[in-house]
Design a protein around this motif. Structure first.
Motif, PDB file in Angstrom:
ATOM      1  N   GLY A  87       6.139  -2.919   9.695  1.00 33.79           N
ATOM      2  CA  GLY A  87       6.465  -2.337   8.396  1.00 33.79           C
ATOM      3  C   GLY A  87       5.216  -1.826   7.697  1.00 33.79           C
ATOM      4  N   PRO A  88       5.355  -1.462   6.416  1.00 36.84           N
ATOM      5  CA  PRO A  88       6.579  -1.606   5.621  1.00 36.84           C
ATOM      6  C   PRO A  88       7.631  -0.558   5.963  1.00 36.84           C
ATOM      7  N   TYR A  89       8.895  -0.853   5.562  1.00 40.49           N
ATOM      8  CA  TYR A  89      10.010  -0.010   5.908  1.00 40.49           C
ATOM      9  C   TYR A  89      10.718   0.533   4.666  1.00 40.49           C
ATOM     10  N   GLN A  90      11.475   1.592   4.891  1.00 44.68           N
ATOM     11  CA  GLN A  90      12.469   2.055   3.939  1.00 44.68           C
ATOM     12  C   GLN A  90      13.779   1.363   4.327  1.00 44.68           C
ATOM     13  N   ILE A  91      14.314   0.533   3.405  1.00 44.11           N
ATOM     14  CA  ILE A  91      15.462  -0.315   3.743  1.00 44.11           C
ATOM     15  C   ILE A  91      16.624  -0.032   2.803  1.00 44.11           C
ATOM     16  N   LEU A  92      17.813   0.068   3.377  1.00 46.04           N
ATOM     17  CA  LEU A  92      19.051   0.134   2.617  1.00 46.04           C
ATOM     18  C   LEU A  92      19.767  -1.194   2.782  1.00 46.04           C
ATOM     19  N   HIS A 101       8.201  -3.609   1.329  1.00 39.69           N
ATOM     20  CA  HIS A 101       9.194  -2.621   1.724  1.00 39.69           C
ATOM     21  C   HIS A 101       9.731  -1.869   0.501  1.00 39.69           C
ATOM     22  N   GLN A 102      10.222  -0.658   0.731  1.00 38.52           N
ATOM     23  CA  GLN A 102      10.912   0.120  -0.290  1.00 38.52           C
ATOM     24  C   GLN A 102      12.412  -0.056  -0.082  1.00 38.52           C
ATOM     25  N   VAL A 103      13.117  -0.491  -1.123  1.00 36.76           N
ATOM     26  CA  VAL A 103      14.509  -0.912  -0.965  1.00 36.76           C
ATOM     27  C   VAL A 103      15.437  -0.113  -1.863  1.00 36.76           C
ATOM     28  N   GLN A 146      18.613 -11.150  -4.514  1.00 32.68           N
ATOM     29  CA  GLN A 146      17.575 -12.067  -4.058  1.00 32.68           C
ATOM     30  C   GLN A 146      16.869 -11.555  -2.795  1.00 32.68           C
ATOM     31  N   ILE A 147      17.647 -11.053  -1.828  1.00 32.40           N
ATOM     32  CA  ILE A 147      17.035 -10.535  -0.604  1.00 32.40           C
ATOM     33  C   ILE A 147      16.265  -9.252  -0.901  1.00 32.40           C
ATOM     34  N   ALA A 148      16.821  -8.388  -1.744  1.00 33.65           N
ATOM     35  CA  ALA A 148      16.128  -7.138  -2.090  1.00 33.65           C
ATOM     36  C   ALA A 148      14.778  -7.425  -2.729  1.00 33.65           C
ATOM     37  N   VAL A 149      14.723  -8.394  -3.623  1.00 28.51           N
ATOM     38  CA  VAL A 149      13.462  -8.764  -4.253  1.00 28.51           C
ATOM     39  C   VAL A 149      12.493  -9.324  -3.209  1.00 28.51           C
ATOM     40  N   ALA A 150      12.990 -10.200  -2.331  1.00 28.79           N
ATOM     41  CA  ALA A 150      12.132 -10.785  -1.302  1.00 28.79           C
ATOM     42  C   ALA A 150      11.594  -9.714  -0.354  1.00 28.79           C
ATOM     43  N   LEU A 151      12.414  -8.717  -0.025  1.00 25.60           N
ATOM     44  CA  LEU A 151      11.953  -7.614   0.823  1.00 25.60           C
ATOM     45  C   LEU A 151      10.882  -6.792   0.123  1.00 25.60           C
ATOM     46  N   THR A 152      11.074  -6.547  -1.162  1.00 18.71           N
ATOM     47  CA  THR A 152      10.098  -5.767  -1.923  1.00 18.71           C
ATOM     48  C   THR A 152       8.774  -6.514  -2.034  1.00 18.71           C
ATOM     49  N   GLU A 153       8.827  -7.827  -2.176  1.00 20.73           N
ATOM     50  CA  GLU A 153       7.598  -8.630  -2.207  1.00 20.73           C
ATOM     51  C   GLU A 153       6.788  -8.452  -0.921  1.00 20.73           C
ATOM     52  N   LEU A 154       7.464  -8.130   0.177  1.00 18.76           N
ATOM     53  CA  LEU A 154       6.789  -7.924   1.462  1.00 18.76           C
ATOM     54  C   LEU A 154       6.256  -6.506   1.623  1.00 18.76           C
TER      55      LEU A 154
END
Length: 253
Positions: free
Chosen positions: A40-45, A63-65, A53-61
């Motif tokens: 990553g980082p990735y563009q995630i849908l 990723h663009q969500v 909660q998962i969207a926030v955790a992904l953004t902390e890593l």
């Protein structure tokens, strides 16, 4: 799928599930969402993001969500959660992703805890849509309910001070029935119905959707007798498993 709005609205009203904090297991789940093709980082849908909660955790890593959910109450909680974590880059979308048009292409489309709410035809239609949202080397990661576990869990109930739930299983339709009610008002119930797929059934479902199964990753299981949870069990024993789906190569490729 007429039950969907009512169920998730009542579930949140009674349990406050959408207002939950980002916990360690959310971050662990987010960290496990990786592409085999590149780092990553990735563009995630994220489909069905709930309280975010998962969207926030992904953004902390990093990723663009883009996070989609049908329920405005859930997205209100998600936006508040993001503000608490000082995150302003998540694109929150209040839409039905079975119908909403998405022009962007993504490295990853993930659907966690919810696949199977409609008929087989509904799920195939969604998978075909997902195939159109992926970049050529992208992946869809779908959490699938495993029938063997939920068949064994039929009749089990869980009771908390404010809310209760009971699991049942429709053998003919291969569907988990998950019924909730306010503990002090057991006559007012709502039920979600989720189609469970054994791996071979999922393979048949995916066929013809312009996707194919690349890998199946079993998850954990809750032991109702011992009241313990194991993070990793076999594919035959798990509550859910992750299906990593890759786009079919282009014709002539």
């Amino acid at each position: 799928m007429d039950w969907v709005r009512t169920f998730y609205r009542k579930q949140h009203e009674w349990s406050g599930v959408c207002a939950a904090a980002v916990e360690s297991w959310h971050r662990e789940k987010a960290a496990a969402l990786r592409l085999p093709t590149r780092p990553g980082p990735y563009q995630i849908l994220e489909l069905g993001c709930g309280g975010g909660q998962i969207a926030v955790a992904l953004t902390e890593l990093g990723h663009q969500v883009v996070a989609i959910d049908l329920l405005p109450e859930a997205l209100a909680c998600a936006q508040e959660l993001a503000t608490t974590h000082r995150i302003s880059t998540i694109d929150w979308v209040e839409e039905d992703f079975y119908a909403y048009s998405i022009d962007q292409r993504f490295d990853m489309v993930c659907y966690l805890d919810g696949f199977g709410i409609g008929t087989d035809e509904d799920q195939q239609r969604l998978l075909r849509r997902i195939s159109q949202w992926l970049l050529p080397d992208g992946r869809a990661i779908i959490e699938v309910y495993a029938p063997a576990y939920w068949r064994r869990a039929a009749g089990r109930s869980m009771v908390w001070p404010d809310v209760s739930r009971q699991y049942d299983y429709d053998e003919e339709a291969s569907r988990l029935l998950d019924t909730w009610w306010a503990t002090d008002n057991p006559k007012d119930t709502v039920t979600q119905s989720l189609r469970c797929y054994a791996p071979e059934e999922l393979g048949a479902l995916v066929s013809g959707t312009r996707l194919h199964i690349e890998k199946l990753q079993p998850g954990g299981a809750y032991d109702h007798e011992a009241r313990t949870y194991r993070d990793r069990v076999s594919l035959e024993a798990c509550m859910t498993y992750m299906s990593i789906l890759a786009p079919d190569p282009p014709l002539g490729g």
